[in-house]
Design an enzyme around this catalytic site. Structure first.
Site, short mmCIF file in Angstrom:
data_model
loop_
_atom_site.label_atom_id
_atom_site.label_comp_id
_atom_site.label_asym_id
_atom_site.label_seq_id
_atom_site.Cartn_x
_atom_site.Cartn_y
_atom_site.Cartn_z
CD GLU A 116 -2.80 1.09 2.50
OE1 GLU A 116 -3.29 2.15 2.93
OE2 GLU A 116 -3.02 -0.03 3.02
CB SER A 153 16.11 0.51 -2.74
OG SER A 153 15.92 1.74 -3.41
CE LYS A 201 11.27 -5.54 -2.35
NZ LYS A 201 10.88 -5.33 -0.93
#
Length: 283
Positions: free
Chosen positions: A13, A60, A99
């Site tokens: 989200e 990242s 992940k």
């Protein structure tokens, strides 16, 4: 999420909201403000932990929120454009991985000995958490058959679901018994992050953590394999547990098939994941 280990919304989200904000700011640059989340540097060093400057930044990965086969196709098409591949060129080989939902850590080995463990932090500077990481049983103090001057292995510290449930059960008993400064944890990710960033290693030793390796940082004196798949195999050979359920796949169809296979097994996995990772296999 980054400092207090207490997020208010699920990662997916948050990622969707963040990408929506990025799109709005790209379309309307005049709306970008200094206090926008897109302008912030996350990952402040916790007071009491020594900062560590990463020799190679801990970056990242790019997030794709389209989890349909179309998302994999868009990614593959973007890669083919970046590599200037024609329509008649063979399919790109990828290493598809899980992940993990934990805390990114860099393990620095010198002459095969573990000398330092550091969090990602803001990507440039992290925290020295060697004292707590040394308590993790799956992380070897010494690598097998590796004598490189420097080999930094990057991966994820996480807590298995069964270990998390047992930890929270113990925490509830302590709270019921009147223990102060004790709490239950929201999810395994926050439990893992909270344990790693403890100042007292004795507390960390009481809380079970695990580790999977998935990449490299600084390397000096170790022959880096030509593919990501071979790197993961090399981790296993030197005694470091590598990302499980990884696969070498080809093209968008291979990526979508891997995603579907993982989605079908997700609830049965002994640990939390928050997606899959696609990497071009050829370094």
């Amino acid at each position: 999420y980054y400092v207090l280990d207490a997020p208010e919304v699920p990662d997916a989200e948050y990622d969707a909201l963040f990408q929506e904000l990025q799109a709005i700011e790209a379309a309307h640059p005049e709306l970008v403000s200094d206090d926008s989340p897109t302008q912030r540097v996350f990952g402040a060093v916790l007071e009491g932990l020594r900062p560590v400057r990463h020799a190679v930044p801990m970056l990242s990965i790019e997030t794709e929120t389209d989890t349909s086969a179309a998302g994999a196709a868009k990614f593959d098409a973007r890669i083919r454009r970046l590599l200037a591949l024609g329509d008649d060129a063979p399919a790109v080989a990828y290493c598809a991985e899980l992940k993990f939902d934990g805390l990114a850590i860099g393990l620095r080995y010198e002459r095969g000995e573990l000398v330092q463990a550091a969090t990602r932090g803001d990507g440039e500077t992290g925290e020295d958490v060697t004292h707590t990481v040394r308590t993790i049983a799956s992380i070897p103090r010494r690598l097998r058959r590796v004598d490189a001057r420097v080999l930094e292995i990057r991966g994820e510290v996480f807590m298995r679901r069964d270990d998390f449930e047992q930890l929270n059960a113990r925490q509830r008993k302590l709270i019921e018994a009147g223990a102060k400064n004790e709490k239950t944890f929201v999810n395994p990710r926050n439990a893992a992050a909270g344990v790693v960033r403890q100042l007292d290693a004795r507390n960390a030793a009481k809380r079970p953590l695990s580790f999977f390796a998935y990449g490299l940082g600084e390397v000096d004196g170790w022959p880096i394999p030509a593919t990501q798949t071979a790197i993961l195999d090399a981790f296993d050979a030197m005694g470091v547990p590598a990302s499980p359920l990884h696969a070498r796949v080809e093209g968008a169809e291979g990526l979508a098939s891997f995603h579907a296979a993982v989605a079908a097994r997700r609830e049965a996995l002994p640990y939390d994941i928050d997606g899959v990772v696609y990497k071009v296999d050829d370094r």
